[in-house]
Design a protein around this motif. Structure first.
Motif, PDB file in Angstrom:
ATOM      1  N   GLY A  47       4.483  16.812   5.578  1.00  0.00           N
ATOM      2  CA  GLY A  47       4.591  16.525   7.000  1.00  0.00           C
ATOM      3  C   GLY A  47       3.425  15.719   7.523  1.00  0.00           C
ATOM      4  O   GLY A  47       3.588  14.832   8.379  1.00  0.00           O
ATOM      5  N   PHE A  48       2.229  15.985   7.000  1.00  0.00           N
ATOM      6  CA  PHE A  48       1.060  15.229   7.467  1.00  0.00           C
ATOM      7  C   PHE A  48       1.003  13.837   6.861  1.00  0.00           C
ATOM      8  O   PHE A  48       0.500  12.899   7.494  1.00  0.00           O
ATOM      9  CB  PHE A  48      -0.221  16.025   7.231  1.00  0.00           C
ATOM     10  N   VAL A  49       1.530  13.658   5.659  1.00  0.00           N
ATOM     11  CA  VAL A  49       1.652  12.299   5.140  1.00  0.00           C
ATOM     12  C   VAL A  49       2.606  11.494   6.021  1.00  0.00           C
ATOM     13  O   VAL A  49       2.358  10.315   6.319  1.00  0.00           O
ATOM     14  CB  VAL A  49       2.127  12.302   3.674  1.00  0.00           C
ATOM     15  N   LEU A  50       3.700  12.134   6.470  1.00  0.00           N
ATOM     16  CA  LEU A  50       4.608  11.456   7.393  1.00  0.00           C
ATOM     17  C   LEU A  50       3.898  11.066   8.688  1.00  0.00           C
ATOM     18  O   LEU A  50       4.127   9.977   9.226  1.00  0.00           O
ATOM     19  CB  LEU A  50       5.809  12.353   7.700  1.00  0.00           C
ATOM     20  N   LEU A  51       3.030  11.938   9.186  1.00  0.00           N
ATOM     21  CA  LEU A  51       2.253  11.601  10.386  1.00  0.00           C
ATOM     22  C   LEU A  51       1.386  10.376  10.154  1.00  0.00           C
ATOM     23  O   LEU A  51       1.287   9.492  11.014  1.00  0.00           O
ATOM     24  CB  LEU A  51       1.363  12.785  10.789  1.00  0.00           C
ATOM     25  N   GLY A  52       0.736  10.329   8.991  1.00  0.00           N
ATOM     26  CA  GLY A  52      -0.087   9.171   8.678  1.00  0.00           C
ATOM     27  C   GLY A  52       0.728   7.899   8.579  1.00  0.00           C
ATOM     28  O   GLY A  52       0.297   6.816   9.019  1.00  0.00           O
ATOM     29  N   LEU A  53       1.929   8.023   8.020  1.00  0.00           N
ATOM     30  CA  LEU A  53       2.824   6.874   7.911  1.00  0.00           C
ATOM     31  C   LEU A  53       3.228   6.367   9.293  1.00  0.00           C
ATOM     32  O   LEU A  53       3.189   5.159   9.568  1.00  0.00           O
ATOM     33  CB  LEU A  53       4.055   7.279   7.100  1.00  0.00           C
ATOM     34  N   VAL A  54       3.592   7.289  10.171  1.00  0.00           N
ATOM     35  CA  VAL A  54       3.975   6.919  11.533  1.00  0.00           C
ATOM     36  C   VAL A  54       2.801   6.265  12.255  1.00  0.00           C
ATOM     37  O   VAL A  54       2.953   5.213  12.898  1.00  0.00           O
ATOM     38  CB  VAL A  54       4.470   8.152  12.312  1.00  0.00           C
ATOM     39  N   ALA A  55       1.617   6.877  12.172  1.00  0.00           N
ATOM     40  CA  ALA A  55       0.447   6.346  12.878  1.00  0.00           C
ATOM     41  C   ALA A  55       0.087   4.954  12.377  1.00  0.00           C
ATOM     42  O   ALA A  55      -0.229   4.046  13.166  1.00  0.00           O
ATOM     43  CB  ALA A  55      -0.731   7.296  12.709  1.00  0.00           C
ATOM     44  N   GLN A  56       0.139   4.776  11.058  1.00  0.00           N
ATOM     45  CA  GLN A  56      -0.199   3.484  10.470  1.00  0.00           C
ATOM     46  C   GLN A  56       0.776   2.408  10.937  1.00  0.00           C
ATOM     47  O   GLN A  56       0.370   1.297  11.294  1.00  0.00           O
ATOM     48  CB  GLN A  56      -0.155   3.627   8.945  1.00  0.00           C
ATOM     49  N   ARG A  57       2.051   2.735  10.959  1.00  0.00           N
ATOM     50  CA  ARG A  57       3.052   1.756  11.382  1.00  0.00           C
ATOM     51  C   ARG A  57       2.987   1.489  12.886  1.00  0.00           C
ATOM     52  O   ARG A  57       3.145   0.341  13.334  1.00  0.00           O
ATOM     53  CB  ARG A  57       4.444   2.241  10.982  1.00  0.00           C
ATOM     54  N   ALA A  58       2.769   2.528  13.662  1.00  0.00           N
ATOM     55  CA  ALA A  58       2.730   2.349  15.119  1.00  0.00           C
ATOM     56  C   ALA A  58       1.522   1.535  15.560  1.00  0.00           C
ATOM     57  O   ALA A  58       1.605   0.726  16.495  1.00  0.00           O
ATOM     58  CB  ALA A  58       2.721   3.717  15.808  1.00  0.00           C
ATOM     59  N   ALA A  59       0.379   1.759  14.883  1.00  0.00           N
ATOM     60  CA  ALA A  59      -0.853   1.070  15.270  1.00  0.00           C
ATOM     61  C   ALA A  59      -0.999  -0.289  14.598  1.00  0.00           C
ATOM     62  O   ALA A  59      -1.790  -1.123  15.058  1.00  0.00           O
ATOM     63  CB  ALA A  59      -2.059   1.941  14.919  1.00  0.00           C
ATOM     64  N   GLY A  60      -0.284  -0.484  13.484  1.00  0.00           N
ATOM     65  CA  GLY A  60      -0.459  -1.724  12.737  1.00  0.00           C
ATOM     66  C   GLY A  60      -1.800  -1.797  12.047  1.00  0.00           C
ATOM     67  O   GLY A  60      -2.332  -2.888  11.804  1.00  0.00           O
ATOM     68  N   THR A  61      -2.358  -0.630  11.742  1.00  0.00           N
ATOM     69  CA  THR A  61      -3.685  -0.547  11.126  1.00  0.00           C
ATOM     70  C   THR A  61      -3.624   0.396   9.937  1.00  0.00           C
ATOM     71  O   THR A  61      -2.975   1.449  10.024  1.00  0.00           O
ATOM     72  CB  THR A  61      -4.721  -0.002  12.139  1.00  0.00           C
ATOM     73  N   ARG A  62      -4.266   0.039   8.839  1.00  0.00           N
ATOM     74  CA  ARG A  62      -4.294   0.909   7.670  1.00  0.00           C
ATOM     75  C   ARG A  62      -4.797   2.295   8.058  1.00  0.00           C
ATOM     76  O   ARG A  62      -5.743   2.424   8.838  1.00  0.00           O
ATOM     77  CB  ARG A  62      -5.195   0.301   6.593  1.00  0.00           C
TER      78      ARG A  62
END
Length: 334
Positions: free
Chosen positions: A158-173
């Protein structure tokens, strides 16, 4: 506030603890010491400035990166994550929201066996292939364990999914996002996602066994990601708690949501949004354990009290953490 430093040192020594410990109230350090070796092959000792891996302790940093995007209106806590996952991980229920993931109530399937032995190889392929939440996508596409919002189920996936969402939403690694939105505002100069194949001299290797040179470099991703793996020091953890409590990372209203038990939660060990809450309303905690890594840090904002244990060997910190929790439970603060 009475504290027996000799008793704590005794517990650490008798149990072969290797790592660093700090107990601090305001500007007063009740205990600040290190034990064992950071690099056994060269006899390099641990110090209170040594950087230790945090394992799942750094899930809190992921939560804060997400919440900082919530504060800016880029994301919303009750947004379905499918918007950002797009066609990836199709077995994740479309009703799963950021709030579910942050509170471990999403019911998503798990890619990692937290109950495995410390020396087990838990992930397929080479550890150098995992450097981004994107690299975990194939592992995350597993059946749901429960309906979203129906129960508490601790979830690395679930937290990897959060990181995936945050990375895509922000456009930042992901790692850069956390550096910009958490480490920077909190002034954490000694906290970072360090690669295990180029650890600086200030970092401790994680060891699997006592009196052994065998480290954890083939057991964990080469670089920490959204479900854990940052490195830090006991001093930076203290700075982190103070910055969080002061609203320096995310606004105070979001800190309040982080530190309120999610619904549902485990009544014996409540969890908020990215933080464990051993005593709801008073104590905040980060906890982590992995091959060659064990840590816990608790903070009581009402007392300006922090205690932190960072260990660089599997299953070594438990007696020290239990000793400190018993002491903390006897300290009146409510």
């Amino acid at each position: 506030m009475d504290f027996d430093s000799e008793a704590l040192a005794g517990v650490a020594t008798e149990n072969g603890f290797t790592g660093a410990i700090r107990v601090q109230v305001g500007d007063r350090r009740l205990f600040d010491d290190a034990f064992g070796l950071a690099v056994r092959a060269h006899g390099i000792p641990n110090t209170t400035q040594t950087r230790f891996a945090m394992a799942s302790g750094s899930k809190t940093f992921t939560a804060l990166a997400v919440l900082s995007l919530v504060a800016e209106g880029v994301l919303a806590l009750d947004d379905p994550v499918r918007r950002w996952l797009r066609e990836d991980v199709p077995q994740v229920d479309d009703a799963v929201t950021l709030r579910h993931l942050l509170g471990h109530t999403a019911g998503v399937g798990e890619y990692l066996n937290d109950d495995a032995d410390a020396d087990a190889y838990l992930m397929p392929g080479s550890m150098h292939s995992y450097t981004s939440p994107e690299d975990f996508i194939a592992l995350l596409d597993v059946p749901m364990l429960a309906a979203p919002g129906s129960r508490f189920e601790y979830s690395n996936g679930g937290f990897v999914l959060l990181g995936l969402v945050a990375q895509r939403a922000a456009g930042t690694r992901y790692q850069d996002l956390v550096r910009q939105r958490v480490f920077g505002p909190a002034a954490l100069a000694h906290t970072d996602f360090l690669r295990s194949d180029e650890l600086p001299g200030s970092a401790a290797l994680g060891y699997l066994y006592p009196d052994s040179q065998r480290s954890n470099i083939f057991h964990l991703p080469i670089e920490g990601s959204a479900d854990g793996g940052a490195y830090t020091t006991v001093g930076d953890i203290r700075r982190f708690w103070l910055a969080l409590a002061a609203g320096a990372i995310v606004p105070s209203e979001l800190v309040e949501q982080m530190t309120t038990p999610a619904t549902p939660h485990d009544p014996g060990w409540p969890y908020g949004l990215g933080l464990w809450l051993p005593t709801p309303g008073g104590v905040w905690a980060m906890v982590g354990a992995d091959a060659g890594v064990e840590m816990m840090s608790e903070h009581v904002a009402a007392l300006d009290l922090t205690w932190t244990v960072l260990a660089n060997e599997s299953d070594k910190a438990g007696p020290v953490m239990r000793h400190l929790r018993l002491w903390r439970e006897g300290v009146p603060y409510a």
